[in-house]
Scaffold this motif. Structure first.
Motif, short mmCIF file in Angstrom:
data_model
loop_
_atom_site.label_atom_id
_atom_site.label_comp_id
_atom_site.label_asym_id
_atom_site.label_seq_id
_atom_site.Cartn_x
_atom_site.Cartn_y
_atom_site.Cartn_z
N ALA A 92 0.89 -1.41 0.03
CA ALA A 92 -0.02 0.01 -0.02
C ALA A 92 0.69 1.21 -0.02
CB ALA A 92 -0.88 0.18 1.05
N TRP A 93 2.14 1.22 0.86
CA TRP A 93 2.89 2.58 0.84
C TRP A 93 3.46 2.65 -0.50
CZ3 TRP A 93 5.92 2.03 5.92
CH2 TRP A 93 5.07 2.24 7.07
N ARG A 94 3.96 1.41 -1.13
CA ARG A 94 4.71 1.58 -2.39
C ARG A 94 3.72 2.07 -3.52
NH1 ARG A 94 4.72 -3.87 -4.63
NH2 ARG A 94 2.74 -3.16 -5.58
N ASP A 95 2.38 1.61 -3.46
CA ASP A 95 1.31 2.02 -4.49
C ASP A 95 1.10 3.61 -4.29
OD1 ASP A 95 1.45 -0.45 -5.48
OD2 ASP A 95 -0.52 -1.04 -4.36
N LEU A 96 1.12 4.09 -3.01
CA LEU A 96 0.87 5.40 -2.72
C LEU A 96 2.05 6.22 -3.07
CD1 LEU A 96 -1.08 7.49 -1.49
CD2 LEU A 96 -0.05 7.12 0.69
N ALA A 97 3.00 5.76 -3.04
CA ALA A 97 4.37 6.63 -3.41
C ALA A 97 4.24 6.88 -5.11
CB ALA A 97 5.53 5.95 -2.79
N ARG A 98 3.98 5.55 -5.68
CA ARG A 98 4.02 5.49 -7.00
C ARG A 98 2.98 6.62 -7.59
NH1 ARG A 98 0.88 2.92 -10.44
NH2 ARG A 98 1.44 2.66 -12.65
N GLN A 99 1.60 6.60 -7.14
CA GLN A 99 0.54 7.45 -7.40
C GLN A 99 0.91 8.68 -7.35
OE1 GLN A 99 -2.97 6.20 -5.33
NE2 GLN A 99 -2.50 3.79 -5.74
N ALA A 100 1.54 9.03 -6.11
CA ALA A 100 2.05 10.62 -5.71
C ALA A 100 3.07 10.88 -6.78
CB ALA A 100 2.59 10.58 -4.41
N ALA A 101 3.82 10.26 -7.25
CA ALA A 101 4.98 10.57 -8.12
C ALA A 101 4.37 10.67 -9.55
CB ALA A 101 5.92 9.31 -8.47
N LEU A 102 3.16 9.78 -10.12
CA LEU A 102 2.76 9.93 -11.10
C LEU A 102 1.85 11.41 -11.34
CD1 LEU A 102 1.32 6.35 -11.58
CD2 LEU A 102 3.15 7.56 -12.88
N THR A 103 1.37 11.59 -9.99
CA THR A 103 0.57 13.07 -10.16
C THR A 103 1.42 14.20 -10.23
OG1 THR A 103 -0.99 11.67 -8.77
CG2 THR A 103 -1.28 14.28 -8.79
#
Length: 112
Positions: A6-17
């Motif tokens: 979940a942390w990895r996914d959140l970091a990826r989404q934030a980076a994409l954003t």
């Protein structure tokens, strides 16, 4: 170092954003670019991801966040069920769904 998924996914989404925000500093995102972002964050199946990321965008650019919010609302109106009723199936359904969502995003971004 292992981190929860979940942390990895959140970091990826934030980076994409954040990448989307940086690109928007140079030019308004196209419907195609916005569709790629929504697909990358899995917005169609995980709708709850969009609002927090729009709040992140708002930190950098409030007008952009509002434009993206309106475009997202328009694109969500494109219904796979409606396309099934129109006779689309399989890969053709996926292509038409993507095309109509992109058009809805472009129309919203253009203010129509």
């Amino acid at each position: 170092m292992r981190t929860p998924n979940a942390w990895r996914d959140l970091a990826r989404q934030a980076a994409l954003t954040r990448e989307l925000c940086r690109e928007a500093e140079r030019q308004v995102p196209s419907g195609e670019r916005l569709l790629r972002w929504l697909n990358a964050i899995d917005a169609w199946r995980r709708e709850e991801r969009v609002e927090p990321l729009l709040r992140l965008v708002k930190l950098f650019d409030a007008p952009l966040a509002e434009s993206l919010r309106l475009a997202w609302q328009q694109a969500k109106q494109v219904s796979p069920r409606q396309l099934l009723e129109e006779g689309y199936q399989g890969a053709a359904l996926g292509r038409e769904l993507a095309q109509r969502r992109q058009q809805a995003l472009e129309d919203s971004l253009a203010g129509t």
